[in-house]
Every structure is written in C-alpha cells, then in structure tokens.
Design an enzyme around this catalytic site. Sequence first.
Site, PDB file in Angstrom:
ATOM      1  N   ASP A 104      -4.237  -2.882  -0.366  1.00 17.55           N
ATOM      2  CA  ASP A 104      -3.095  -3.283  -1.180  1.00 17.55           C
ATOM      3  C   ASP A 104      -2.158  -2.094  -1.405  1.00 17.55           C
ATOM      4  O   ASP A 104      -2.570  -0.941  -1.323  1.00 17.55           O
ATOM      5  CB  ASP A 104      -3.556  -3.819  -2.538  1.00 17.55           C
ATOM      6  CG  ASP A 104      -4.163  -5.206  -2.438  1.00 17.55           C
ATOM      7  OD1 ASP A 104      -3.961  -5.872  -1.417  1.00 17.55           O
ATOM      8  OD2 ASP A 104      -4.852  -5.609  -3.391  1.00 17.55           O
ATOM      9  N   ARG A 155       1.241  -6.929   5.687  1.00 19.51           N
ATOM     10  CA  ARG A 155       1.608  -8.017   4.774  1.00 19.51           C
ATOM     11  C   ARG A 155       2.924  -7.647   4.085  1.00 19.51           C
ATOM     12  O   ARG A 155       3.023  -6.629   3.408  1.00 19.51           O
ATOM     13  CB  ARG A 155       0.514  -8.205   3.727  1.00 19.51           C
ATOM     14  CG  ARG A 155       0.847  -9.237   2.639  1.00 19.51           C
ATOM     15  CD  ARG A 155      -0.005  -9.013   1.393  1.00 19.51           C
ATOM     16  NE  ARG A 155      -1.418  -9.115   1.668  1.00 19.51           N
ATOM     17  CZ  ARG A 155      -2.352  -8.425   1.018  1.00 19.51           C
ATOM     18  NH1 ARG A 155      -2.021  -7.562   0.078  1.00 19.51           N
ATOM     19  NH2 ARG A 155      -3.636  -8.578   1.319  1.00 19.51           N
TER      20      ARG A 155
END
Length: 276
Positions: A104, A155
């Site tokens: 992340d 992402r």
Amino acid sequence: MIPPIASNFVAGETPGEAMDHVDKLNDRGVHGILNLLGEHYDQRANADADADAYIDLVHDLADRNTDACISIKPSQIGLSISDDAFEENLARIVDAADCFVWIDMEDHPTTDVTLDAFERHARETEGNVGVCIQANLKRTREDLERLADLPGKVRLVKGAYDEPNDIAYKNKARVDEAYEEYLTYMFEAFDEGIAVGSHDPQMINLATELHDEHGTPFEIQMLMGVREQAQFDLADEGYDVYQYTPYGNKWFSYFYRRIRERKSNALFALRAIIGR
C-alpha cells in the site's frame, strides 16, 4: 465484537473470519485482497508481530486454497520506525508468500522508500508484488513512467490522504482529470499489471474502453462494503474483480483515521451503507 456499522467494512477480527469472507466472495467470482489492520507503529516489536501475522496468513491461504492475495501498509511493518525495519519485514513476508503481495501507499513522505522497495522486489520475484499510486499527487506521472517497464502490478487510486497544496491536487474535478490522464497513460504504456482502484463508474467505464482500444489486461479493485453488488455484476460480466478486505482487532482506529484524513470519507462511508 465489531459493531454492525463497522462489520459492513471489516471482515472480522481473526484470519479465519477474513478467509471465510473471501471464500464467499470466491463463490461469487470475486478475488480477495486481505489486509490486517494496523499502521504507524513506533515500536519494532509491534511491526515484527504484524509481519509474523502476515507470514502465518500466507501459509494459511496456501493450506486452504483460498483465492486471495495480501496488502500491507509500510508503516505497519516498520517504516515509521526506520527504513531498515520496513525493508527487513517486507523481505520476510515476500519470501514466505506463495500469493501475490501488494504494498500500500501511505502519505507523501513514504512515497520514495515504498517505490524503491517495490522496484527491488518486483525484479527479484519477477513481478509477484504490486504497489499503489495516488492520482492526487502531482509527481504521479513521473512515478508511472518509472514503473511502466517493471514487472508486477500498479494499483491506481485517487488518493485518500490530505496532502499539502504544493504537492497534491485538492479539487475533486482536478483529481478526476488526473486519474483519467494517468489511467490512459497506463493502458498505452504498460504491457500488463494495471489495477483500477476505484468505485467510480466513470473510471471503470474508461478502463473498459481503454482495454477495448489497447488490449492491455487489467483488474478492478474495490473496498469491502462499497458497491458490492457492482463488484458481483462486474465479475459476472467477465471482469477480473478484487475486493480489498480488512480484518483485525484494530477496526476502530481504521475508521477513525479514515474519517480524520478527510471529511468526505465519512460521507462516502455513509453513502455506501445506505446506497450500495
């Protein structure tokens, strides 16, 4: 026990509950991305403990044959303590994992060390890791150009952190414009590995159009509890859909931070509950 409002967005407090949730997703054609809640640790023992928990989780996933990967926050496994702590724990997790590992992205001071770690592990694992990139940051086009030829996945999200004006777009329309620009670039420049991290139908429609034009493979990623019927519908239409599924006993701090970062996050959560 997780209260009802939180259980819309958190799969449970234990790995078993989280994997049970993902098994149900799998029955509907949706993959899982499991995230153990926790971040911004300032004690090495806590970071090491969560790294150990992720290693146990990837072993459990392999034993159960659950269709899921994992996603890790750098500050959860040591980045708030030192770069070395983060890098050592990330290496332990990646080495142990048979499944895909997402890294992340957190607030802007962590961007460079996170990208450096991703690049290193992407090359060493021949692409078994992914990283998150935030469209609201003004540096993102240059970051995508750096990542375009690397193995692994990227992402693209709009960005949830309230960053300074000089480094980030603040206006929603401008962030949307940036997202569209960067997504277009990814479909043009990437051979594969595109993850559309958005609940916005406009962005998902753009991704399908770009796929039809360029043929670049992609996947769609959405959060647990947000537009879940749309997730199932997209999977039924043949798209590769992943649900980002948090779990763990730190659910309260998870929601508190999301609301504190941006007031719009609270409104988004409310809309998701009453309108999904």
